[in-house]
Write an enzyme that holds these catalytic residues in place. Structure first.
Site, mmCIF file in Angstrom:
data_model
loop_
_atom_site.group_PDB
_atom_site.id
_atom_site.type_symbol
_atom_site.label_atom_id
_atom_site.label_comp_id
_atom_site.label_asym_id
_atom_site.label_seq_id
_atom_site.Cartn_x
_atom_site.Cartn_y
_atom_site.Cartn_z
ATOM 1 N N ASN A 265 0.864 -1.182 0.000
ATOM 2 C CA ASN A 265 0.000 0.000 0.000
ATOM 3 C C ASN A 265 0.902 1.234 0.000
ATOM 4 O OD1 ASN A 265 -1.790 2.067 0.517
ATOM 5 N ND2 ASN A 265 -2.230 1.442 2.627
ATOM 6 N N LYS B 161 0.113 4.311 -0.216
ATOM 7 C CA LYS B 161 -0.506 5.492 0.420
ATOM 8 C C LYS B 161 -0.306 6.732 -0.458
ATOM 9 C CE LYS B 161 0.293 3.333 4.849
ATOM 10 N NZ LYS B 161 0.256 3.471 6.280
ATOM 11 N N HIS C 125 -9.377 1.146 5.167
ATOM 12 C CA HIS C 125 -8.073 1.283 5.834
ATOM 13 C C HIS C 125 -8.247 2.175 7.061
ATOM 14 C CE1 HIS C 125 -3.926 2.435 6.590
ATOM 15 N NE2 HIS C 125 -3.573 1.369 5.896
ATOM 16 N N GLU D 175 -6.541 4.476 8.252
ATOM 17 C CA GLU D 175 -6.307 5.916 8.034
ATOM 18 C C GLU D 175 -7.566 6.571 7.464
ATOM 19 O OE1 GLU D 175 -2.710 5.511 5.762
ATOM 20 O OE2 GLU D 175 -1.660 4.878 7.576
ATOM 21 N N GLU E 298 -5.140 -5.205 10.494
ATOM 22 C CA GLU E 298 -4.117 -4.180 10.684
ATOM 23 C C GLU E 298 -4.343 -3.471 12.015
ATOM 24 O OE1 GLU E 298 -2.249 -2.975 6.729
ATOM 25 O OE2 GLU E 298 -3.972 -1.679 7.022
ATOM 26 N N GLY F 154 2.730 1.999 10.788
ATOM 27 C CA GLY F 154 3.669 3.104 10.653
ATOM 28 C C GLY F 154 4.382 3.459 11.942
ATOM 29 N N SER G 274 3.617 -2.442 10.231
ATOM 30 C CA SER G 274 5.078 -2.461 10.338
ATOM 31 C C SER G 274 5.689 -3.800 9.931
ATOM 32 C CB SER G 274 5.529 -2.052 11.747
ATOM 33 O OG SER G 274 5.116 -0.731 12.023
ATOM 34 N N GLY H 158 4.976 1.253 4.683
ATOM 35 C CA GLY H 158 6.285 1.887 4.510
ATOM 36 C C GLY H 158 7.306 1.046 3.752
HETATM 37 C C1 PEP Z 1 -0.629 0.056 6.080
HETATM 38 O O1 PEP Z 1 -0.821 1.242 6.031
HETATM 39 O O2 PEP Z 1 -1.432 -0.698 5.492
HETATM 40 C C2 PEP Z 1 0.535 -0.428 6.816
HETATM 41 C C3 PEP Z 1 0.472 -1.637 7.271
HETATM 42 O O3 PEP Z 1 1.570 0.441 7.011
HETATM 43 P P1 PEP Z 1 3.022 0.102 7.638
HETATM 44 O O4 PEP Z 1 3.495 -1.182 7.006
HETATM 45 O O5 PEP Z 1 3.874 1.279 7.282
HETATM 46 O O6 PEP Z 1 2.825 -0.051 9.100
#
Ligand code: PEP
Length: 251
Positions: free
Chosen positions: A9, A11, A95, A97, A167, A173, A213, A235
Site C-alpha cells: 500500500n 498510500k 483502511h 487511516e 491491521e 507506521g 510495520s 512503509g
Molecule cells: C498500512 O498502512 O497498510 C501499513 C500496514 O503500514 P506500515 O506497514 O507502514 O505499518
C-alpha cells in the site's frame, strides 16, 4: 492450500515517474515468484501508468479506496468503474487511516464493498483495533464489528474472492509489530467470524493478511503462522529492495 498474497500500500506517495520506476523494479524482481501473489496499490493518479508497467508482469494492481456511486455530481470521488478502467482488479477498503482521518464508517465501508463487487473488483477489507481498544481487551469485539458491518451487504458468492487485512492501528507506521502469536490469535478469530457469514467451509479459503510495520526482518515469522495468509505492507513497500525481500519471504 491458499496462495499467499504480498501486497504493498503506497498510500499518498510517489508522483508518476517515481511510481513507474518503483513498479518496474517490483515487476522485475517478481518474475521468479511462484506459489504466491504480489500486488501494489499506488495512488489514483498513478494507476493507469503503473498498469502499463505491470501489463506483462505477474504483479497485480489495486486502488486504495473508491466511492460507491457509479457516476454523477460527487466532486473529487473515484468510482469502481473508473478503477476498473485503469486495469486494476483490487481495491483496499476501510483502511484505518480512512476510518480515522476521513470519517469512514461501517456504513460507508459496506457501501464500498458492495460497489467493488458490483464492478468486478476484489476488495481488501481492512479491520483492526486501536491501542486503547487493545488495552481495554476490546480487540476481538472491534474486529468482529468491523467485519460484520463491512460485509453486511455482501452476497454469498462475494466470500469466494474476499480478502481481509488485519491491521492493528497501533502497529501501522509505528515500527511496533504484532507478535506472531498476537496476529495468529486475531486471525483465528477473524476466520471464526467469517465462518458465520460465509457458506459452510468457504472461510477456510479467505485470505487474511497481516498489516502493521511488516519489514524484511519480521515477515518470515509472521508468515509461519497458520492463519496468516499474506501481508499488507505500507512503509516497506516503498523501497523495492525491502518489498522484494518481503515477497521472497522464507526463501
Ligand atoms: C498500512 O498502512 O497498510 C501499513 C500496514 O503500514 P506500515 O506497514 O507502514 O505499518
Amino acid at each position: 492450500m491458499m496462495t499467499p498474497l504480498l501486497a504493498g500500500n503506497w498510500k499518498m506517495n510517489c508522483v508518476r515517474g517515481e511510481a513507474i520506476a518503483l513498479a518496474q523494479a517490483i515487476a522485475d524482481g517478481s518474475t521468479d515468484v511462484v506459489g504466491r501473489e504480489v500486488l501494489i496499490a499506488p495512488s489514483f493518479t498513478c494507476l493507469a501508468a503503473v498498469s502499463e508497467v505491470l501489463a506483462d508482469s505477474n504483479v497485480l494492481l489495486a486502488a486504495q479506496d473508491l466511492y460507491w456511486e457509479d457516476s454523477g455530481a460527487f466532486t473529487g470521488q473515484i468510482s469502481a468503474a473508473m478503477i476498473r478502467d485503469t486495469g486494476a482488479g483490487h481495491v483496499i477498503i476501510g483502511h484505518s487511516e480512512r476510518r480515522a482521518l476521513f470519517g469512514e464508517t461501517e456504513y460507508t465501508v459496506a457501501k464500498k464493498v458492495q460497489a467493488a463487487y458490483a464492478a468486478g473488483l476484489t476488495p481488501i477489507l481492512c479491520v483492526g483495533e486501536t491501542r486503547e481498544q487493545r488495552e481495554a481487551e476490546k480487540t476481538m469485539d472491534v474486529v468482529e464489528r468491523q467485519l460484520r458491518g463491512g460485509l453486511c451487504e455482501a452476497a454469498a458468492e462475494c466470500f469466494d474472492t474476499l480478502i481481509v487485512a488485519y491491521e492493528p492501528v497501533w502497529a501501522i507506521g509505528t515500527g511496533l509489530t504484532a507478535t506472531p502469536e498476537q496476529a495468529e490469535h486475531v486471525h483465528g478469530h477473524i476466520r471464526t467470524v467469517l465462518a458465520t457469514l460465509a457458506d459452510h467451509g468457504v472461510e477456510e479459503n479467505i485470505r487474511i493478511l497481516y498489516g502493521g510495520s511488516v519489514k524484511p526482518d519480521n515477515i518470515d515469522s509472521l508468515m509461519a503462522c497458520p492463519n496468516v495468509d499474506g501481508a499488507l505492507v505500507g512503509g516497506a513497500s516503498l523501497k523495492a529492495e525491502d518489498f522484494l525481500r518481503i515477497v521472497h519471504y522464507q526463501e
